[in-house]
Write an enzyme that holds these catalytic residues in place. Structure first.
Site, short mmCIF file in Angstrom:
data_model
loop_
_atom_site.label_atom_id
_atom_site.label_comp_id
_atom_site.label_asym_id
_atom_site.label_seq_id
_atom_site.Cartn_x
_atom_site.Cartn_y
_atom_site.Cartn_z
N LYS A 100 0.00 7.37 -9.42
CA LYS A 100 1.04 6.36 -9.59
C LYS A 100 0.40 4.97 -9.66
O LYS A 100 -0.11 4.47 -8.67
CB LYS A 100 2.02 6.38 -8.42
N GLU A 126 -7.63 2.80 1.49
CA GLU A 126 -8.47 1.62 1.20
C GLU A 126 -7.53 0.43 1.24
O GLU A 126 -6.67 0.29 0.37
CB GLU A 126 -9.12 1.73 -0.19
N CYS A 137 -10.12 -7.00 -2.80
CA CYS A 137 -10.10 -6.61 -1.39
C CYS A 137 -11.41 -6.97 -0.70
O CYS A 137 -11.46 -7.14 0.51
CB CYS A 137 -9.83 -5.12 -1.27
N GLU A 180 -5.10 -12.26 4.83
CA GLU A 180 -5.61 -12.05 3.48
C GLU A 180 -4.75 -12.86 2.51
O GLU A 180 -3.54 -12.62 2.41
CB GLU A 180 -5.54 -10.57 3.14
P1 NAD Z 1 0.75 -2.67 -2.17
O1 NAD Z 1 0.44 -2.05 -0.85
O2 NAD Z 1 1.95 -3.51 -2.27
O3 NAD Z 1 0.91 -1.54 -3.29
C1 NAD Z 1 -0.09 -0.58 -3.51
C2 NAD Z 1 0.55 0.65 -4.15
O4 NAD Z 1 1.43 1.25 -3.20
C3 NAD Z 1 1.40 0.33 -5.38
O5 NAD Z 1 1.21 1.34 -6.35
C4 NAD Z 1 2.81 0.37 -4.83
O6 NAD Z 1 3.77 0.68 -5.80
C5 NAD Z 1 2.70 1.48 -3.81
N1 NAD Z 1 3.74 1.48 -2.77
C6 NAD Z 1 4.50 0.45 -2.35
N2 NAD Z 1 5.37 0.85 -1.40
C7 NAD Z 1 5.14 2.17 -1.21
C8 NAD Z 1 5.71 3.17 -0.35
N3 NAD Z 1 6.69 2.87 0.50
N4 NAD Z 1 5.21 4.41 -0.40
C9 NAD Z 1 4.20 4.74 -1.23
N5 NAD Z 1 3.64 3.84 -2.09
C10 NAD Z 1 4.10 2.58 -2.07
O7 NAD Z 1 -0.57 -3.44 -2.58
P2 NAD Z 1 -0.79 -4.37 -3.85
O8 NAD Z 1 -0.08 -5.66 -3.61
O9 NAD Z 1 -0.54 -3.61 -5.10
O10 NAD Z 1 -2.38 -4.59 -3.77
C11 NAD Z 1 -2.96 -5.56 -3.01
C12 NAD Z 1 -3.52 -5.02 -1.72
O11 NAD Z 1 -4.41 -3.93 -1.97
C13 NAD Z 1 -4.35 -6.01 -0.94
O12 NAD Z 1 -4.02 -5.97 0.43
C14 NAD Z 1 -5.78 -5.55 -1.15
O13 NAD Z 1 -6.68 -5.94 -0.16
C15 NAD Z 1 -5.60 -4.08 -1.20
N6 NAD Z 1 -6.74 -3.47 -1.89
C16 NAD Z 1 -7.65 -2.75 -1.16
C17 NAD Z 1 -8.76 -2.19 -1.78
C18 NAD Z 1 -9.79 -1.40 -1.02
O14 NAD Z 1 -10.53 -0.66 -1.65
N7 NAD Z 1 -9.86 -1.50 0.29
C19 NAD Z 1 -8.93 -2.37 -3.15
C20 NAD Z 1 -7.99 -3.10 -3.85
C21 NAD Z 1 -6.90 -3.63 -3.21
#
Ligand code: NAD
Length: 454
Positions: free
Chosen positions: A157, A232, A266, A358
């Site tokens: 997804k 992650e 991240c 962050e």
């Molecule tokens: P997010 O948590 O809002 O969304 C991530 C994914 O989760 C999206 O596909 C979203 O649709 C899905 N999602 C949202 N609600 C959900 C639910 N209730 N159940 C299941 N899935 C759900 O994050 P974002 O805003 O897309 O990305 C930014 C964040 O990602 C930042 O905090 C960043 O640090 C983190 N990030 C971490 C890494 C790593 O490798 N550690 C890498 C990239 C980004």
């Protein structure tokens, strides 16, 4: 968001709608999982050599389409064209690397009395991959390539904002000869498709990359079925600069360690800690490095930083900036697009929001420290632990501090990016488990032990 059936994908540089993508609902998610479950039986039975060959063909397809995928990401995510080419190339390389894994999923033979004892690494079944918008291509590949190599089928997804390259990768997989339903890309809302993948009993593992807030909910959801989960999550990584460092190099490289991808990384080293005796000199060298950054239309070959992903992300970042005094900042082209200039904030308040949370945008906070012990204490005073850098000419100190900082990925005298052949993941609330590196396929298997009596 939970009852919409389509999503307008916006180009963050022009603010224009690029295309409209249908959003799957629970029924479509269940159907995709059922097809993936059915495909699993034959995919796991494909011989190791053939599975490897198919993944190499998938890599070749990606290689033939690097420029197309990169241009698509520039339009969908506002990534600079240079970065986007690297990202598409990274998908190819990750697939190539894990194409060698099917033939290397070794078990062990363990000495026992009265027979022999052997172990097997068996695939889990259907893996649900939920990925964010900041690096849509690489983060997806870090999940699907080792999962497929280990014999699982994958339902991915993508983030609502950035589904386009993932959809194209699914087409390329089919063109490469992967059987249908082995790798499915299903755009949809997080609380609908993402949550259903977490709850679906036939999804045997979730590999999630995203915010710590959603990651915790995913982990709690997985707990219901003791579902395997890799997380992650977020970061607030430190770049520690000691007075004995090459200050010119430390200052010249620091902007790229935080403002790459407009700070939506991240691993962004969004806290710079500088030994007090070198603090003023470091800042004086940092300023021209920041103001000289080429923040340009991301289609420009020389662009070093593009816009943020969305109006909402820009609002979040400017909300942080409204609370602080900006010491100095770079420029933006202005006009349409979700632009925020690379901005530097100095602080001595370790409780300030800018220091603790962050930002996920082009903002870095700089703070002085007194000695090594103080530097490590400040670096570790966070709930996160994803990456970090240490600048010093003293190799002993470099190693000592690298061991003392509670973080999964550290580099000394560099800001090394994620390498697909080394392990990557977070300490503390930055994650759970590891991706990439030689062991990643094992995280998509169960280890089975079999004893055979003589
Ligand atoms: P997010 O948590 O809002 O969304 C991530 C994914 O989760 C999206 O596909 C979203 O649709 C899905 N999602 C949202 N609600 C959900 C639910 N209730 N159940 C299941 N899935 C759900 O994050 P974002 O805003 O897309 O990305 C930014 C964040 O990602 C930042 O905090 C960043 O640090 C983190 N990030 C971490 C890494 C790593 O490798 N550690 C890498 C990239 C980004």
């Amino acid at each position: 968001m939970t009852d919409v059936t389509s999503y307008d994908v916006v180009n963050p540089t022009t603010e224009q709608v690029l295309t409209t993508v249908p959003m799957a609902r629970v029924a479509e998610t269940d159907a995709a999982v059922a097809r993936a479950q059915q495909a699993f039986a034959s995919w796991r039975a494909v011989s190791p050599a053939d599975r490897g060959r198919l993944l190499r063909r998938f890599a070749e397809q990606v290689d033939d389409h690097v420029e197309e995928l990169a241009q698509l990401e520039v339009r969908n995510a506002g990534h600079t064209i240079g970065n986007a080419r690297w990202e598409a190339g990274n998908v190819r390389d990750v697939l190539t690397y894990y194409s060698a894994a099917p033939e290397r999923l070794f078990g062990r033979q363990i000495p026992v009395a009265g027979g022999i004892d052997i172990t097997f690494h068996e695939p889990l079944g259907v893996v649900g991959a939920i990925v964010p918008w900041n690096f849509p291509m690489p983060i997806a590949a870090w999940a699907f390539a080792p999962a497929l190599a280990a014999g699982n089928t994958v339902v991915l997804k993508p983030a609502e904002l950035t589904p386009l390259t993932a959809l194209r990768l699914a087409e390329l997989a089919l063109e490469a000869g992967l059987p249908p339903d082995v790798f499915t890309v299903l755009p949809g809302a997080g609380p609908v498709v993402g949550q259903r993948l977490v709850e679906h009993p036939d999804v045997r593992k979730i590999v999630f990359t995203g915010s710590t807030r959603v990651g915790k909910a995913v982990m709690a959801g997985c707990a219901e079925q003791v579902k395997r989960v890799t997380l992650e999550l977020g970061g607030k990584s430190a770049n520690l600069v000691f007075a004995d460092a090459d200050l010119q190099q430390a200052a010249a490289t620091a902007p790229y360690a935080v403002f790459d991808n407009a700070g939506q990384d991240c691993c962004a080293r969004s806290r710079i800690l500088v030994e007090r005796s070198a603090y003023d000199e470091f800042l004086s060298k940092l300023e021209p490095a920041i103001t000289g950054m080429r923040v340009l239309d991301p289609t420009d070959e020389s662009s070093e930083m593009g816009p943020l992903i969305s109006a909402r992300q820009k609002e979040t970042v400017t909300g942080f900036l409204d609370e602080v005094d900006v010491a100095f900042a770079g420029s933006t082209p202005g006009g349409d697009g979700f632009w925020v200039p690379p901005s530097v904030v100095t602080t001595e308040d370790a409780g300030a929001r800018i220091w603790r949370e962050e930002v996920f945008g082009p903002v870095v906070a700089v703070m002085p420290f007194d000695d090594e012990e103080h530097a490590v204490a400040l670096a570790n005073d966070t709930e996160y632990g994803l990456s970090g850098s240490i600048y010093t000419r003293d190799l002993g100190r470099g190693l000592r501090v690298a061991r003392a900082v509670e973080s999964g990925n550290l580099s000394v005298n560099s800001h090394s990016a994620v390498r697909y052949w080394t392990p990557f993941g977070g300490y503390k609330q930055s994650g759970l488990g590891r991706e990439l590196g030689p062991d990643a396929p094992m995280a998509f298997t169960e280890e089975k032990n079999v004893f055979i009596a003589h």
